[in-house]
Structure formats: C-alpha cells, structure tokens
Design a protein around this motif. Structure first.
Motif, mmCIF file in Angstrom:
data_model
loop_
_atom_site.group_PDB
_atom_site.id
_atom_site.type_symbol
_atom_site.label_atom_id
_atom_site.label_comp_id
_atom_site.label_asym_id
_atom_site.label_seq_id
_atom_site.Cartn_x
_atom_site.Cartn_y
_atom_site.Cartn_z
ATOM 1 N N PRO A 183 0.637 -1.102 0.270
ATOM 2 C CA PRO A 183 0.045 -0.039 0.066
ATOM 3 C C PRO A 183 0.703 1.101 -0.038
ATOM 4 O O PRO A 183 1.701 1.472 0.766
ATOM 5 C CB PRO A 183 -0.975 -0.258 1.344
ATOM 6 C CG PRO A 183 0.060 -1.103 2.217
ATOM 7 C CD PRO A 183 0.640 -2.040 1.436
ATOM 8 N N GLY A 184 0.501 2.104 -0.892
ATOM 9 C CA GLY A 184 1.210 3.371 -0.817
ATOM 10 C C GLY A 184 0.045 4.399 -0.113
ATOM 11 O O GLY A 184 -0.642 4.024 0.535
ATOM 12 N N LEU A 185 0.832 5.685 0.057
ATOM 13 C CA LEU A 185 -0.049 6.704 0.959
ATOM 14 C C LEU A 185 -1.352 7.267 0.275
ATOM 15 O O LEU A 185 -2.202 8.150 0.744
ATOM 16 C CB LEU A 185 0.911 7.786 1.265
ATOM 17 C CG LEU A 185 1.943 7.418 2.028
ATOM 18 C CD1 LEU A 185 2.994 8.646 2.243
ATOM 19 C CD2 LEU A 185 1.729 7.010 3.492
ATOM 20 N N SER A 186 -1.501 6.678 -0.929
ATOM 21 C CA SER A 186 -2.843 7.029 -1.417
ATOM 22 C C SER A 186 -3.428 5.843 -2.039
ATOM 23 O O SER A 186 -4.498 5.800 -2.888
ATOM 24 C CB SER A 186 -2.916 8.118 -2.544
ATOM 25 O OG SER A 186 -2.006 7.662 -3.850
ATOM 26 N N SER A 187 -3.145 4.653 -1.901
ATOM 27 C CA SER A 187 -3.561 3.489 -2.449
ATOM 28 C C SER A 187 -3.587 2.203 -1.568
ATOM 29 O O SER A 187 -2.852 1.318 -1.862
ATOM 30 C CB SER A 187 -2.812 3.144 -3.697
ATOM 31 O OG SER A 187 -1.324 2.929 -3.517
ATOM 32 N N ALA A 188 -4.244 2.250 -0.439
ATOM 33 C CA ALA A 188 -4.225 1.130 0.481
ATOM 34 C C ALA A 188 -4.837 -0.313 -0.023
ATOM 35 O O ALA A 188 -4.942 -1.122 0.550
ATOM 36 C CB ALA A 188 -4.857 1.456 1.918
ATOM 37 N N ASP A 189 -5.918 0.159 -1.065
ATOM 38 C CA ASP A 189 -6.759 -0.772 -1.654
ATOM 39 C C ASP A 189 -6.245 -1.353 -2.877
ATOM 40 O O ASP A 189 -7.002 -2.016 -3.833
ATOM 41 C CB ASP A 189 -8.070 -0.429 -1.610
ATOM 42 C CG ASP A 189 -8.279 0.898 -2.497
ATOM 43 O OD1 ASP A 189 -7.333 1.555 -2.609
ATOM 44 O OD2 ASP A 189 -9.478 1.196 -2.886
ATOM 45 N N SER A 190 -5.107 -1.469 -3.321
ATOM 46 C CA SER A 190 -4.348 -1.600 -4.675
ATOM 47 C C SER A 190 -4.314 -3.007 -4.826
ATOM 48 O O SER A 190 -3.616 -3.562 -3.939
ATOM 49 C CB SER A 190 -3.392 -0.872 -4.989
ATOM 50 O OG SER A 190 -2.812 -1.049 -6.218
ATOM 51 N N MET A 191 -4.739 -3.655 -5.792
ATOM 52 C CA MET A 191 -4.768 -4.977 -6.246
ATOM 53 C C MET A 191 -3.840 -5.466 -7.369
ATOM 54 O O MET A 191 -4.068 -4.535 -8.376
ATOM 55 C CB MET A 191 -6.066 -5.973 -6.226
ATOM 56 C CG MET A 191 -5.963 -7.286 -6.552
ATOM 57 S SD MET A 191 -7.640 -7.887 -6.523
ATOM 58 C CE MET A 191 -8.511 -7.484 -8.142
ATOM 59 N N GLY A 192 -2.946 -6.366 -7.384
ATOM 60 C CA GLY A 192 -2.452 -6.894 -8.353
ATOM 61 C C GLY A 192 -2.636 -8.194 -9.045
ATOM 62 O O GLY A 192 -3.334 -8.881 -8.284
ATOM 63 N N ALA A 193 -2.782 -8.336 -10.303
ATOM 64 C CA ALA A 193 -2.865 -9.633 -11.041
ATOM 65 C C ALA A 193 -1.580 -9.983 -11.720
ATOM 66 O O ALA A 193 -1.335 -9.413 -12.295
ATOM 67 C CB ALA A 193 -4.001 -9.464 -11.932
ATOM 68 N N TYR A 194 -1.141 -11.205 -11.283
ATOM 69 C CA TYR A 194 0.202 -12.020 -11.876
ATOM 70 C C TYR A 194 -0.287 -13.157 -12.625
ATOM 71 O O TYR A 194 -0.940 -14.146 -12.285
ATOM 72 C CB TYR A 194 1.147 -12.240 -10.806
ATOM 73 C CG TYR A 194 1.673 -10.995 -10.104
ATOM 74 C CD1 TYR A 194 2.887 -10.522 -10.710
ATOM 75 C CD2 TYR A 194 0.992 -10.426 -9.205
ATOM 76 C CE1 TYR A 194 3.502 -9.349 -9.977
ATOM 77 C CE2 TYR A 194 1.456 -9.166 -8.705
ATOM 78 C CZ TYR A 194 2.831 -8.757 -9.254
ATOM 79 O OH TYR A 194 3.128 -7.618 -8.177
ATOM 80 N N SER A 212 -1.231 -3.913 -12.379
ATOM 81 C CA SER A 212 -1.027 -3.319 -11.168
ATOM 82 C C SER A 212 -2.199 -2.531 -10.907
ATOM 83 O O SER A 212 -2.697 -1.923 -11.999
ATOM 84 C CB SER A 212 0.292 -2.836 -11.115
ATOM 85 O OG SER A 212 0.418 -2.300 -9.685
ATOM 86 N N ASN A 213 -2.345 -2.103 -9.770
ATOM 87 C CA ASN A 213 -3.110 -0.849 -9.330
ATOM 88 C C ASN A 213 -4.697 -0.874 -9.728
ATOM 89 O O ASN A 213 -5.314 -0.005 -10.230
ATOM 90 C CB ASN A 213 -2.812 0.262 -9.794
ATOM 91 C CG ASN A 213 -3.102 1.735 -9.320
ATOM 92 O OD1 ASN A 213 -3.308 1.751 -7.919
ATOM 93 N ND2 ASN A 213 -3.193 2.708 -9.994
ATOM 94 N N ILE A 214 -4.982 -2.243 -9.457
ATOM 95 C CA ILE A 214 -6.480 -2.618 -9.785
ATOM 96 C C ILE A 214 -7.460 -2.021 -8.520
ATOM 97 O O ILE A 214 -7.300 -2.509 -7.575
ATOM 98 C CB ILE A 214 -6.787 -4.110 -9.998
ATOM 99 C CG1 ILE A 214 -5.803 -4.320 -11.192
ATOM 100 C CG2 ILE A 214 -8.228 -4.355 -10.329
ATOM 101 C CD1 ILE A 214 -5.802 -6.114 -11.512
ATOM 102 N N ARG A 215 -8.084 -0.905 -8.710
ATOM 103 C CA ARG A 215 -8.682 -0.453 -7.682
ATOM 104 C C ARG A 215 -9.707 0.868 -8.284
ATOM 105 O O ARG A 215 -9.504 1.228 -9.681
ATOM 106 C CB ARG A 215 -8.237 0.205 -6.712
ATOM 107 C CG ARG A 215 -7.229 1.150 -6.895
ATOM 108 C CD ARG A 215 -6.351 1.618 -5.956
ATOM 109 N NE ARG A 215 -5.277 2.678 -5.961
ATOM 110 C CZ ARG A 215 -5.597 4.016 -6.035
ATOM 111 N NH1 ARG A 215 -6.449 4.223 -5.070
ATOM 112 N NH2 ARG A 215 -4.471 4.935 -6.255
#
Length: 255
Positions: A183-194, A212-215
């Motif tokens: 989590p970044g300081l503006s993206s605590a809900d960011s999901m990635g897919a690998y 990345s950054n799926i939200r």
C-alpha cells in the motif's frame, strides 16, 4: 489522441492545477518552515491507512461464500509463514505452502487448466474489496472461451510466487493470482494480478505478466478483467508468459 487543456492556476498557488491529474502530495503550501496543519494531518491519516492495510485480514468466510456463485471447488490454503510478523520478516516463507495445504492439493484431481488464486499479500483489504468483482467479469469470459478451470484457491500469508507451487500441485497449465499490493500513501486498496504460463517452483518474476493498481481510483476492475482475459488468451496461444509475452492491445482509453 488526448487533447491538451490549458489551465489558469491561481497566482498564489501556481501548481494547484496539477492536483486534478494525480493523488500525489504536491502544492501543499507552507506554514513557517513546515507545511500547514491540514495536509500534515492528512499525511498521518494516509500513513495509518497504509499500516492498517498491511495488517488487514482476509475475510475468508465472506469470500468463500461469494465464490460459491462460480460453482467451483474452493480451497483454503496457507503459506509457511505462521504469523503476520513472520510473513513480513520472512518473504521466503510466504512463497511456500505449508504441509497441510500441500496435502489438501494432493487430494485434488489433476486439472490441465487455469487456476485462479486469491492471496492477501500486503493488503488483504484490496482482495476483500476488489477480487470477487473482477472474477465476476473474468470467469464468464473464460467459460465462454471453453477454457478449463481448476479449483479456486484462497491463500493466507501468501506472496506472488506461491502460485507456482499451487499450480504445479494441481497440474494447471496457467496460474492467475490476485494479490494485495504494497500500500502507498494513497492506494491502500490496490490489487495486482500476476499471470504465469506453465508455472512451477523456482520461477522468477521475469516469467510473469503483471497488471497493477486495480482499484476504483486506479485501473477500473472492468478494464483489468478485459486486459487479463486478453493476456490469458495470448499466453495460452503462444505458450509463454513474462517478458516474452508482449501486450499489444490498447484497452485503456485516451484521456
């Protein structure tokens, strides 16, 4: 092509117009030798949200109930990290399944298909909020394309590479792991897919493709599902993934 728009910033805050393009902390102003109280408090709150995300817990029962709509077996698995503290200090243990999980997978019939995995990663919040919605869009596409699906897997204390061991145990030809990102300081809900073709233990990150950054405030779930489906088709068709698999389809609209 996106149009360039001329802005007329307020003369007292010449960088304020940039705020509409980013959530980064810019043009905060000043109060003496520091920043004003409001942005200082907002920074502390964002930092608290990020810490909470790292220690958030996957809502396993809620997710398992939601996954029943896909009419696939759901397997609850664990890494070798025995606690959240150990998970954060020993990334290597988060890449390996514990003995109970290995035995659970061994009881499954080999399935030369696609295994979809949900792992908490560094933000279970991201999985709790975004994963099921993405699967609701992705799984119908996979079924319409007549692609075989292995059991769905929920993994606690998991890192990205744990998908390799899961897929190998299930005999899957391709793995997709949805995982909470740092989590970044503006993206605590960011999901990635690998995505990994012919996954097996010992692979490195150059063998995977990442979205990345799926939200909601990042890459919308619908566009992520479209992109992931495209990559799955390309991977199976070309029999490869990672740096050798190029993304040649532009799904993101111009702004």
């Amino acid at each position: 092509m996106a149009k360039l728009i001329k802005h007329q910033p307020h003369p007292d805050e010449p960088l304020n117009f940039l705020k509409e393009f980013t959530q980064a902390r810019i043009a905060l102003g000043s109060a003496g030798s520091s920043i004003p109280t409001k942005p200082a408090l907002e920074f502390k709150l964002a930092h608290a949200h990020a810490r909470d995300a790292v220690y958030s817990v996957m809502e396993v029962e809620t997710l398992a109930d939601a996954l029943e709509q896909f009419h696939l077996p759901v397997l609850h698995l664990y890494s070798q990290a025995a606690s959240r503290e150990q998970y954060l200090q020993r990334p290597d243990l988060g890449r390996l399944l514990d003995e109970t999980s290995v035995n659970r997978l061994a009881d499954q019939i080999a399935n030369d298909g696609i295994v979809l995995i949900l792992a908490d990663g560094l933000s279970a919040t991201a999985i709790n909020q975004n994963a099921v919605e993405l699967l609701q869009l992705l799984i119908p596409k996979l079924r319409a394309a007549k692609l075989k699906l292995a059991p769905l897997c929920l993994v606690e204390q998991g890192r990205v590479a744990i998908a390799d061991g899961i897929a190998a145990e299930l005999g899957a030809s391709l793995s997709v792991i949805l995982i909470g990102e740092r989590p970044g300081l503006s993206s605590a809900d960011s999901m990635g897919a690998y995505l990994t073709y012919m996954p097996k233990p010992g692979l490195t990150d150059d063998s995977r493709n990442c979205i990345s950054n799926i939200r909601p405030e990042g890459l919308p779930v619908a566009q992520a599902a479209d992109k992931l489906f495209y990559l799955i088709q390309e991977s199976l068709s070309r029999r490869l993934s990672g740096v050798a698999l190029k993304d040649n389809e532009g799904l993101l609209p111009d702004k």
